[in-house]
Design a protein around this motif. Sequence first.
Motif, PDB file in Angstrom:
ATOM      1  N   PRO A  65       0.719  -1.177  -0.023  1.00 57.14           N
ATOM      2  CA  PRO A  65       0.029   0.006  -0.141  1.00 57.14           C
ATOM      3  C   PRO A  65       0.820   1.237   0.086  1.00 57.14           C
ATOM      4  CG  PRO A  65      -0.713  -1.396   1.532  1.00 57.14           C
ATOM      5  CD  PRO A  65       0.439  -2.282   1.143  1.00 57.14           C
ATOM      6  N   ARG A  66       0.214   2.370  -0.501  1.00 49.11           N
ATOM      7  CA  ARG A  66       1.110   3.696  -0.719  1.00 49.11           C
ATOM      8  C   ARG A  66       0.823   4.311   0.580  1.00 49.11           C
ATOM      9  NH1 ARG A  66       0.449   8.335  -5.280  1.00 49.11           N
ATOM     10  NH2 ARG A  66       1.683   9.688  -4.210  1.00 49.11           N
ATOM     11  N   VAL A  67       1.756   4.728   1.237  1.00 48.01           N
ATOM     12  CA  VAL A  67       1.711   5.451   2.359  1.00 48.01           C
ATOM     13  C   VAL A  67       1.856   6.852   2.321  1.00 48.01           C
ATOM     14  CG1 VAL A  67       2.418   5.646   5.061  1.00 48.01           C
ATOM     15  CG2 VAL A  67       2.527   3.447   3.924  1.00 48.01           C
ATOM     16  N   PHE A  68       0.679   7.793   2.630  1.00 51.54           N
ATOM     17  CA  PHE A  68       0.720   8.990   2.545  1.00 51.54           C
ATOM     18  C   PHE A  68       1.110  10.015   4.037  1.00 51.54           C
ATOM     19  CE2 PHE A  68      -1.855   7.588  -0.835  1.00 51.54           C
ATOM     20  CZ  PHE A  68      -1.571   8.541  -1.858  1.00 51.54           C
ATOM     21  N   LYS A  69       1.957  10.750   4.070  1.00 52.57           N
ATOM     22  CA  LYS A  69       2.132  11.568   5.209  1.00 52.57           C
ATOM     23  C   LYS A  69       1.165  12.585   5.643  1.00 52.57           C
ATOM     24  CE  LYS A  69       6.966  10.980   4.780  1.00 52.57           C
ATOM     25  NZ  LYS A  69       7.552  10.181   5.860  1.00 52.57           N
TER      26      LYS A  69
END
Length: 98
Positions: A65-69
């Motif tokens: 999964p792409r992790v966003f800040k």
Amino acid sequence: MKISGLNSSGCILSNMAKTHLEKGWFDGACIKGKDNNFIIFFTGKDADWEGKPLMLSSSRNPFEPRVFKSIDGAAAELGRIGIQKINLVIADITNNIS
């Protein structure tokens, strides 16, 4: 019609998500996380694979999964895909993605 993510995983790229949205397989998305650690998973009649939600990944790491800040960054990406219905869940995602 349920279709898996890349290589039978639960992760899909944004261009794949856009196509799924255009076909009506997704009706929205959920941003889940807290403390600068947010992921996106999709909602709709065909937004899961083997009982787990399809999640947005990045082209750098397409099987995770792409992790966003930030919530803003995740919402902006959903806007680029074309998703307007967004749910927000504030919860730890380290061990519980669904």
